[in-house]
Write an enzyme that holds these catalytic residues in place. Structure first.
Site, PDB file in Angstrom:
ATOM      1  N   SER A 241       0.830  -1.196   0.000  1.00 51.34           N
ATOM      2  CA  SER A 241       0.000   0.000   0.000  1.00 51.34           C
ATOM      3  C   SER A 241       0.872   1.256   0.000  1.00 51.34           C
ATOM      4  O   SER A 241       1.732   1.392  -0.866  1.00 51.34           O
ATOM      5  CB  SER A 241      -0.948  -0.062   1.193  1.00 51.34           C
ATOM      6  OG  SER A 241      -2.125   0.620   0.886  1.00 51.34           O
ATOM      7  N   HIS A 386      -7.518  -5.972   0.275  1.00 52.13           N
ATOM      8  CA  HIS A 386      -6.286  -5.232   0.558  1.00 52.13           C
ATOM      9  C   HIS A 386      -5.532  -5.871   1.729  1.00 52.13           C
ATOM     10  O   HIS A 386      -5.803  -5.584   2.891  1.00 52.13           O
ATOM     11  CB  HIS A 386      -6.696  -3.798   0.908  1.00 52.13           C
ATOM     12  CG  HIS A 386      -5.595  -2.801   0.788  1.00 52.13           C
ATOM     13  ND1 HIS A 386      -4.909  -2.580  -0.380  1.00 52.13           N
ATOM     14  CD2 HIS A 386      -5.046  -1.952   1.700  1.00 52.13           C
ATOM     15  CE1 HIS A 386      -4.010  -1.632  -0.194  1.00 52.13           C
ATOM     16  NE2 HIS A 386      -4.068  -1.245   1.075  1.00 52.13           N
TER      17      HIS A 386
HETATM   18  C1  GCU Z   1      -5.408   4.925   1.525  1.00 50.20           C
HETATM   19  C2  GCU Z   1      -4.853   5.622   0.317  1.00 50.20           C
HETATM   20  C3  GCU Z   1      -4.038   4.664  -0.546  1.00 50.20           C
HETATM   21  C4  GCU Z   1      -3.008   3.946   0.294  1.00 50.20           C
HETATM   22  C5  GCU Z   1      -3.690   3.305   1.479  1.00 50.20           C
HETATM   23  C6  GCU Z   1      -2.726   2.660   2.478  1.00 50.20           C
HETATM   24  O1  GCU Z   1      -6.394   4.026   1.135  1.00 50.20           O
HETATM   25  O2  GCU Z   1      -5.897   6.181  -0.403  1.00 50.20           O
HETATM   26  O3  GCU Z   1      -3.378   5.367  -1.581  1.00 50.20           O
HETATM   27  O4  GCU Z   1      -2.328   3.006  -0.471  1.00 50.20           O
HETATM   28  O5  GCU Z   1      -4.389   4.284   2.217  1.00 50.20           O
HETATM   29  O6  GCU Z   1      -1.565   2.943   2.493  1.00 50.20           O
HETATM   30  O7  GCU Z   1      -3.224   1.901   3.288  1.00 50.20           O
END
Ligand code: GCU
Length: 407
Positions: A241, A386
């Site tokens: 992420s 995710h």
């Molecule tokens: C949010 C953000 C993402 C990121 C994520 C994370 O959802 O919008 O761009 O990757 O956080 O790091 O958990």
């Protein structure tokens, strides 16, 4: 972009990659035809990415390291080396990085060096494994948990799967992002304010948090490479992420990094900004303005004027191996536009004489990852939302087995 109650949105359509800024063409329109041309084009792209997206980080600083070793951690599976990485030019109370490196005990016993997976963590090093030997740092106490105070020990053990990584013959190293920047949006915290006067770019292009975390990963590489137990040319960077964005940036801008594994990195990582119907520039800048250079915000609503996109960043990794891993149900990170970026970057690997992706992407689930099935550039998906887990780590390590000799 609207999302449903589970935070999911429908997958985006893909569009032809010829609408992206060309990689194999200089800004003046002349073609990039050879390895020597690419070296120049690479510098040009790197400069554009710093200028318009991530900002300029300072030059590599002189570091001072001190290490402590503890044998027999993780029920005897590992030797733990905790390395304090301090910055020689900064005052003693400035931030430092605490890197935890876990080395497989059998390799240590046999004096064998191992390849290392270097991961950027967000909960603290002590959260990555269930073992009291790992220090809970001050930064982790302050910024580690979802609420005040440190995260619980081992809370991310099923995420990093460190014992499993070790059992596959790899070392695992990690640092906590708060050591470099706690991601609180305050420009006065973390390491960045100490370098305000030493940044090479013009006003508005100062490094954002992603560039700072990437710089932190590169400092870990500084400290890992001289370790006898580490195969210096077989260090792979991994992040999930926001940490995946930083891992990709670190790997793209540091040729010492032997393999790059951005995981579900989304916008600002592998997913293209152009035609991204999930997280757009306005969304990401609206919530996390600190992640980027100030210049990036100007492209909200006019992404077609951006002279680079995520395929440009990915291409900087070539000809080194890159595996992009994605969750088929992780819509917000836009796996479709990450795959498009991988495909669009492939000609650079081919120009440099490395085998690109072939025709079979994406690889899914149990698809074999071996010398027969992958080249130097891969996009792999599992049927998840995710998250990071053993299945993804196995895919990354299978890919690393293809490219590294040491495991
Ligand atoms: C949010 C953000 C993402 C990121 C994520 C994370 O959802 O919008 O761009 O990757 O956080 O790091 O958990």
């Amino acid at each position: 972009m609207s999302r449903d109650a589970d935070g999911l949105a429908p997958p985006s359509r893909c569009r032809p990659t010829d609408e992206l800024p060309p990689l194999l063409e200089f800004r003046d329109g002349s073609p990039v035809e050879s390895t020597a041309d690419w070296r120049e084009r690479r510098d040009e792209l790197r400069e554009l990415l710093r200028h318009y997206v991530y900002g300029y980080a300072p030059e590599a600083p002189e570091i001072e390291t001190t290490s402590e070793r503890t044998a027999g951690v993780l029920d005897g599976a590992a030797t733990l080396v905790e390395t304090e990485i301090a910055f020689a030019a900064l005052p003693p109370d400035a931030p430092s990085i605490t890197m935890a490196t876990f080395l497989p005990s059998d390799a240590v016993d046999d004096d064998r060096s191992v390849p290392v997976l270097l991961g950027l963590n967000w909960g603290g090093n002590h959260a990555a494994v269930e073992d009291p030997a790992v220090t809970i740092t001050d930064a982790a106490r302050e910024h580690g948990g979802r609420e005040d105070g440190a995260a619980e020990r081992g809370v991310a053990a099923d995420y990093w799967c460190v014992e499993h990584v070790l059992s596959r013959g790899y070392g695992f190293a990690t640092y906590h992002l708060a050591d470099v920047d706690p991601d609180d949006g305050d420009p006065a915290t973390g390491v960045r304010p100490y370098y305000d006067d030493d940044l090479p770019g013009p006003l508005g292009t100062e490094w954002g948090t992603l560039a700072a975390w990437a710089w932190g990963l590169q400092r870990c590489v500084d400290a890992l490479r001289p370790m006898e137990a580490v195969r210096a040319d077989e260090i792979a960077v991994l992040g999930h992420s926001r940490c995946g964005k930083a891992a990709l940036l670190a790997g793209a801008t540091d040729e010492r990094i032997g393999l790059v594994a951005p995981h579900q990195s989304g916008t600002g990582g592998m997913a293209l900004d152009r035609d991204n119907d999930q997280e757009g520039i306005g969304d990401i800048i609206g919530t996390f303005p600190q992640w980027f250079a100030d210049t990036y915000a100007a492209f909200d609503g006019q992404v077609d004027r951006l002279p680079v996109d995520s395929h440009s960043l990915a291409a900087l990794v070539a000809p080194r191996p890159l595996i992009d891993t994605a969750g088929a149900r992780d819509y917000w990170t836009n796996p479709g536009r990450a795959l498009d970026a991988v495909r669009a970057a492939e000609p650079v690997w081919e120009l440099l004489g490395a085998e690109g992706v072939g025709d079979d992407l994406p690889l899914y689930g149990d698809d074999e990852i071996s010398e027969e099935t992958v080249g130097s550039l891969c996009h792999y998906r599992r049927e998840t939302a995710h998250t990071l887990d053993e299945g993804y780590l196995d895919a990354i390590l299978d890919f690393a087995d293809v490219h590294f000799d040491g495991a």
